[in-house]
Design a protein around this motif. Structure first.
Motif, mmCIF file in Angstrom:
data_model
loop_
_atom_site.group_PDB
_atom_site.id
_atom_site.type_symbol
_atom_site.label_atom_id
_atom_site.label_comp_id
_atom_site.label_asym_id
_atom_site.label_seq_id
_atom_site.Cartn_x
_atom_site.Cartn_y
_atom_site.Cartn_z
ATOM 1 N N ILE A 110 35.147 33.353 34.178
ATOM 2 C CA ILE A 110 35.694 32.453 35.193
ATOM 3 C C ILE A 110 37.210 32.558 35.288
ATOM 4 O O ILE A 110 37.785 32.341 36.357
ATOM 5 N N ARG A 111 37.866 32.916 34.202
ATOM 6 C CA ARG A 111 39.334 32.927 34.196
ATOM 7 C C ARG A 111 39.916 33.787 35.309
ATOM 8 O O ARG A 111 41.010 33.529 35.795
ATOM 9 N N GLY A 112 39.195 34.816 35.721
ATOM 10 C CA GLY A 112 39.700 35.690 36.775
ATOM 11 C C GLY A 112 39.886 34.984 38.106
ATOM 12 O O GLY A 112 40.641 35.451 38.963
ATOM 13 N N GLY A 113 39.211 33.849 38.282
ATOM 14 C CA GLY A 113 39.342 33.100 39.529
ATOM 15 C C GLY A 113 39.849 31.691 39.319
ATOM 16 O O GLY A 113 39.856 30.883 40.257
ATOM 17 N N GLY A 114 40.266 31.394 38.083
ATOM 18 C CA GLY A 114 40.813 30.075 37.792
ATOM 19 C C GLY A 114 39.814 28.948 38.003
ATOM 20 O O GLY A 114 38.604 29.166 38.123
ATOM 21 N N ARG A 115 40.344 27.738 38.054
ATOM 22 C CA ARG A 115 39.480 26.577 38.269
ATOM 23 C C ARG A 115 38.804 26.649 39.639
ATOM 24 O O ARG A 115 37.711 26.112 39.831
ATOM 25 N N ASN A 154 18.460 45.305 37.178
ATOM 26 C CA ASN A 154 17.554 45.008 38.279
ATOM 27 C C ASN A 154 18.196 44.093 39.314
ATOM 28 O O ASN A 154 17.674 43.919 40.397
ATOM 29 N N SER A 155 19.319 43.507 38.970
ATOM 30 C CA SER A 155 20.017 42.622 39.883
ATOM 31 C C SER A 155 21.508 42.807 39.659
ATOM 32 O O SER A 155 21.938 43.777 39.044
ATOM 33 N N TYR A 156 22.290 41.881 40.159
ATOM 34 C CA TYR A 156 23.733 41.933 39.952
ATOM 35 C C TYR A 156 24.145 40.693 39.159
ATOM 36 O O TYR A 156 23.432 39.688 39.163
ATOM 37 N N PRO A 157 25.267 40.728 38.462
ATOM 38 C CA PRO A 157 25.708 39.565 37.680
ATOM 39 C C PRO A 157 26.175 38.455 38.617
ATOM 40 O O PRO A 157 27.246 38.550 39.217
ATOM 41 N N LEU A 158 25.379 37.415 38.747
ATOM 42 C CA LEU A 158 25.604 36.397 39.773
ATOM 43 C C LEU A 158 26.954 35.694 39.635
ATOM 44 O O LEU A 158 27.751 35.676 40.579
ATOM 45 N N ALA A 159 27.205 35.078 38.487
ATOM 46 C CA ALA A 159 28.449 34.309 38.336
ATOM 47 C C ALA A 159 29.698 35.174 38.502
ATOM 48 O O ALA A 159 30.625 34.788 39.230
ATOM 49 N N PRO A 160 29.781 36.352 37.858
ATOM 50 C CA PRO A 160 30.947 37.204 38.099
ATOM 51 C C PRO A 160 31.078 37.618 39.566
ATOM 52 O O PRO A 160 32.194 37.791 40.067
ATOM 53 N N ILE A 162 30.295 35.729 42.080
ATOM 54 C CA ILE A 162 30.881 34.571 42.759
ATOM 55 C C ILE A 162 32.386 34.530 42.510
ATOM 56 O O ILE A 162 33.175 34.258 43.422
ATOM 57 N N VAL A 163 32.797 34.801 41.265
ATOM 58 C CA VAL A 163 34.228 34.828 40.939
ATOM 59 C C VAL A 163 34.932 35.885 41.788
ATOM 60 O O VAL A 163 36.014 35.645 42.344
ATOM 61 N N ASN A 164 34.324 37.044 41.898
ATOM 62 C CA ASN A 164 34.895 38.113 42.717
ATOM 63 C C ASN A 164 34.955 37.706 44.186
ATOM 64 O O ASN A 164 35.930 38.002 44.891
ATOM 65 N N SER A 168 37.990 37.471 46.965
ATOM 66 C CA SER A 168 37.889 38.151 48.259
ATOM 67 C C SER A 168 38.110 37.172 49.408
ATOM 68 O O SER A 168 38.841 37.469 50.361
ATOM 69 N N VAL A 169 37.475 36.002 49.321
ATOM 70 C CA VAL A 169 37.666 34.982 50.357
ATOM 71 C C VAL A 169 39.102 34.459 50.303
ATOM 72 O O VAL A 169 39.706 34.161 51.334
ATOM 73 N N GLY A 170 39.650 34.377 49.088
ATOM 74 C CA GLY A 170 41.047 33.977 48.950
ATOM 75 C C GLY A 170 41.973 34.914 49.702
ATOM 76 O O GLY A 170 42.941 34.479 50.337
ATOM 77 N N ALA A 171 41.667 36.206 49.660
ATOM 78 C CA ALA A 171 42.474 37.184 50.395
ATOM 79 C C ALA A 171 42.308 37.007 51.902
ATOM 80 O O ALA A 171 43.265 37.157 52.665
ATOM 81 N N LEU A 172 41.093 36.664 52.341
ATOM 82 C CA LEU A 172 40.857 36.448 53.771
ATOM 83 C C LEU A 172 41.626 35.228 54.282
ATOM 84 O O LEU A 172 42.085 35.205 55.423
ATOM 85 N N PHE A 173 41.762 34.218 53.418
ATOM 86 C CA PHE A 173 42.497 33.010 53.796
ATOM 87 C C PHE A 173 43.970 33.085 53.397
ATOM 88 O O PHE A 173 44.713 32.117 53.552
ATOM 89 N N ASN A 174 44.364 34.226 52.844
ATOM 90 C CA ASN A 174 45.766 34.471 52.485
ATOM 91 C C ASN A 174 46.304 33.539 51.403
ATOM 92 O O ASN A 174 47.477 33.157 51.441
ATOM 93 N N ILE A 175 45.475 33.184 50.425
ATOM 94 C CA ILE A 175 46.017 32.450 49.282
ATOM 95 C C ILE A 175 46.300 33.410 48.131
ATOM 96 O O ILE A 175 46.922 33.038 47.139
ATOM 97 N N CYS A 176 45.834 34.652 48.269
ATOM 98 C CA CYS A 176 46.109 35.680 47.270
ATOM 99 C C CYS A 176 45.869 37.038 47.918
ATOM 100 O O CYS A 176 45.333 37.123 49.023
ATOM 101 N N THR A 177 46.269 38.094 47.225
ATOM 102 C CA THR A 177 45.953 39.442 47.686
ATOM 103 C C THR A 177 44.555 39.804 47.185
ATOM 104 O O THR A 177 43.951 39.063 46.405
#
Length: 250
Positions: A110-115, A154-160, A162-164, A168-177
């Motif tokens: 979670i640290r990669g995306g903060g709180r 067989n799947s993808y790591p769900l929580a990571p 979401i963090v990613n 990505s959405v943060g970049a779309l809204f310009n709160i980060c690169t």
């Protein structure tokens, strides 16, 4: 005579609408104009940006409480059926086996995306759309285990994921690169600020959930496989961007 005129007017209107649709289709996906954020939008962006930079820590009571709420919403109901009631803990195999964290201690992911990422995971797990994605991931994992294979691939790591998606959405809204670096929201121009005007920070979290829905759909399209996830993620962000742009047009 009046009916004839009205009929002619309706036909003309339909023709114009059809021509308009053809022009829009030929022009390609709608791209909103870029502009700086209004004062109210900037306040929301700064709030989101602050949460992104606020790294969750096990020593912080509020952060632990947030993890406990995620546990109660997503993990506790699932393990109750199989293993009985299990009390919340900061380190458990269940964080990995149910939410797809890379380790038994979820804060490392979670640290990669903060709180902001922690709140996004909770929002995702509480939303009906998020629950449906979560259940599909669980079904894939269980199907792989029943076949004697590894659920990891067989799947993808769900929580990571979401963090990613938060970044990505943060970049779309310009709160980060796209790499997570900070952006000066006072001067940064963006195309999606209007969504914040309509729904506040909920617009951000809804975009994260929508992005995860798209990822899950694309994952099914390519037939799954852990190694396919980077390409799935890239395509999903493209689809999400087009979807959010269209919402700005409404």
């Amino acid at each position: 005579m009046g009916n004839v005129q009205q009929s002619a007017t309706n036909v003309a209107s339909t023709v114009l609408d059809t021509i308009g649709d053809m022009i829009n289709a030929a022009a390609g996906p709608y791209i909103p104009p870029s502009r700086v954020a209004s004062p109210s939008e900037r306040a929301i962006l700064l709030e989101l940006q602050g949460k992104l930079a606020n790294k969750m820590r096990s020593e912080n009571t509020a952060d632990v409480d947030l993890l406990k709420r995620i546990w109660e919403v997503a993990i506790a109901p699932e393990i109750a059926e199989l293993d009985g009631d299990k009390e919340f803990t900061l380190s458990s195999q269940y964080w990995r086996s149910y939410l797809g964290f890379q380790r038994e201690e979820p804060l490392s992911d979670i640290r990669g995306g903060g709180r902001l990422a922690g709140e996004a995971i909770l929002y995702f797990c509480k939303s009906q759309r998020g629950k449906e994605v979560f259940q599909r991931c669980l079904r894939r994992r269980r199907a792989a285990i029943e076949k004697g294979g590894s659920s990891t691939f067989n799947s993808y790591p769900l929580a990571p994921a979401i963090v990613n998606m938060v970044r990505s959405v943060g970049a779309l809204f310009n709160i980060c690169t796209v790499h997570g670096a900070g952006v000066d929201v006072a001067v940064a121009e963006g195309r999606l600020y209007g969504l914040l005007d309509r729904a506040g920070s909920v617009a951000f979290f809804d975009a994260v959930v929508e992005g995860m829905e798209i990822i899950d759909e694309q994952f099914e399209v390519v037939g799954g496989g852990y190694m396919a996830f980077p390409e799935v993620n890239k395509r999903s962000i493209e689809i999400l961007t087009e979807s959010l742009n269209r919402k700005m047009q409404l």
